[in-house]
Design a protein around this motif. Structure first.
Motif, short mmCIF file in Angstrom:
data_model
loop_
_atom_site.label_atom_id
_atom_site.label_comp_id
_atom_site.label_asym_id
_atom_site.label_seq_id
_atom_site.Cartn_x
_atom_site.Cartn_y
_atom_site.Cartn_z
N ILE A 192 33.67 59.94 40.34
CA ILE A 192 34.23 58.62 40.84
C ILE A 192 35.52 58.34 40.25
O ILE A 192 36.36 57.59 41.03
N SER A 193 36.19 59.06 39.41
CA SER A 193 37.38 58.89 39.07
C SER A 193 38.58 59.35 39.96
O SER A 193 39.44 58.90 39.74
N ASP A 194 38.12 60.13 40.81
CA ASP A 194 39.09 60.78 41.85
C ASP A 194 39.04 60.00 43.16
O ASP A 194 40.18 60.28 43.90
N VAL A 195 38.44 58.84 43.20
CA VAL A 195 38.53 57.98 44.44
C VAL A 195 39.23 56.76 43.94
O VAL A 195 38.73 55.98 43.12
N PRO A 196 40.55 56.43 44.55
CA PRO A 196 41.31 55.19 44.06
C PRO A 196 40.45 53.91 44.76
O PRO A 196 40.62 53.66 46.05
N ILE A 197 40.22 53.06 43.73
CA ILE A 197 39.45 51.66 44.20
C ILE A 197 39.74 50.92 43.20
O ILE A 197 39.80 51.13 41.91
N ALA A 198 39.72 49.55 43.41
CA ALA A 198 40.05 48.33 42.36
C ALA A 198 39.05 47.26 42.79
O ALA A 198 38.93 46.95 43.96
N ALA A 199 38.33 46.81 41.81
CA ALA A 199 37.50 45.95 41.72
C ALA A 199 38.13 44.51 40.81
O ALA A 199 38.49 44.91 39.83
N PHE A 200 38.17 43.44 41.52
CA PHE A 200 38.79 42.30 40.96
C PHE A 200 37.71 41.13 40.53
O PHE A 200 36.97 40.79 41.43
N GLY A 201 37.52 41.12 39.27
CA GLY A 201 36.58 39.88 38.85
C GLY A 201 37.22 38.63 39.51
O GLY A 201 38.39 38.40 39.42
N SER A 202 36.38 37.48 39.99
CA SER A 202 36.84 36.30 40.39
C SER A 202 36.07 35.14 40.08
O SER A 202 34.91 35.13 39.69
#
Length: 335
Positions: free
Chosen positions: A203-213
């Motif tokens: 999972i560390s190799d796939v660039p993804i960003a999750a923003f709490g809202s």
């Protein structure tokens, strides 16, 4: 009449000089931050307060050693930090007890506090060991953005979560962000390029960003927040739209998760040191085409916020730097 005309001319001259000086200052500071060298240099080691022995300091370019890292920036938080850390570490310990493959660390970044924040932080290192809780001391106050950047660059997790020291967001909500990241990663592996679809990738190799809202709480917040915070919020939304474009409704929630690959791209390029670094993160995500997910989280306003009317000039200053830096090409983005 002559006196009024003289006053008008004087004010006009003063305003012109001020505007020219401000523009020159923005240009100078933008050029000064062309490279990231102005940021605080990384300490070579952490210190274990139990043994007083140095502990090697990891870097974001190194392979992950933990499943998740939680980065907590702290500036004069001796009163709010203990409760937030107790809740956080209780959650992490319970989860680790249920899942033996779950490993974690909490990285507290003391941003030049002048109260007992350092003592509180090292108390938790003593209680939970330096393997699970680590402290980075910045020496003097640089700003939340720099504290987050430093924590991200020297964490060991496959996933990296930034969260505020006040405990305003329930730490268990990290599972919402985590689950969405895993879901997006599966899609990327299935439909993405050959690198992302490699089944051996972590999972560390796939660039993804999750923003709490907190966008879903906006109506209630308008009714309960102090007037100047509502003013800041509305005005800031407009400025963000102009600087970084649409896509994320709540850029300023202090609860964000990144895969290690995303953090590596983003936080080696971040230049803003204070409140507006979140907007720069959004801008860089778009530039790198990193998938962004916005997820509603449980949030409660905690007394003691560092945001006030004096934050307005700093926010405008940083947004001006960012707009000029990237749009002029002075700030290069390194891949």
């Amino acid at each position: 009449m002559g006196f009024m005309w003289t006053m008008f001319q004087s004010l006009l001259i003063f305003a012109s000089i001020f505007a020219f000086g401000l523009a020159a200052a923005v240009v100078f500071e933008t050029i000064r931050r062309k490279y990231n060298y102005a940021h605080v240099e990384a300490p070579p080691t952490f210190e274990d307060p139990n043994s007083l022995k140095p502990v090697p300091c990891p870097h974001i370019l190194d392979p992950a050693e933990k499943y998740i890292s939680l980065i907590v920036p702290a500036y004069n938080e001796e009163h709010r930090l203990p409760g937030a850390l107790d809740e956080t570490l209780n959650y992490l310990q319970q989860r680790a007890a249920k899942d033996k493959s779950f490993s974690y660390e909490v990285v507290i970044v003391d941003d030049g506090s002048v109260d007992g924040t350092k003592r509180v932080a090292f108390d938790f290192v003593n209680r939970y060991t330096v393997e699970n809780v680590r402290v980075i001391l910045l020496g003097r106050n640089h700003g939340k953005g720099e504290a987050i950047r430093k924590g991200m660059l020297h964490s060991r997790g496959e996933l990296l979560l930034m969260l505020d020291a006040d405990g305003a967001t329930k730490v268990s909500d990290l599972e919402k962000l985590e689950n969405q990241i895993h879901a997006v990663a599966k899609k990327e592996r299935k439909f993405g390029d050959s690198a992302a679809s490699d089944s051996t990738l972590r999972i560390s190799d796939v660039p993804i960003a999750a923003f709490g809202s907190r966008a879903h709480l906006e109506e209630k917040a308008l009714a309960t927040r102090k007037w100047y915070r509502n003013f800041l919020m509305k005005g800031f939304h407009v400025v963000v739209l102009l600087a970084a474009g649409s896509g994320i409704r709540d850029t300023q929630c202090g609860f964000k998760m990144f895969t290690r690959a995303a953090a590596r791209k983003l936080f080696t390029n971040i230049r803003l040191k204070r409140w507006c670094f979140d907007v720069e993160v959004v801008y860089l995500c778009k530039w790198f085409r990193i998938p962004m997910i916005e997820i509603s989280v449980n949030w409660t306003e905690i007394p003691g916020s560092k945001v006030n009317l004096l934050s307005i000039p700093n926010m405008l200053w940083e947004m001006a730097l960012m707009s000029l830096g990237y749009r002029s090409g002075i700030w290069k983005i390194y891949t």
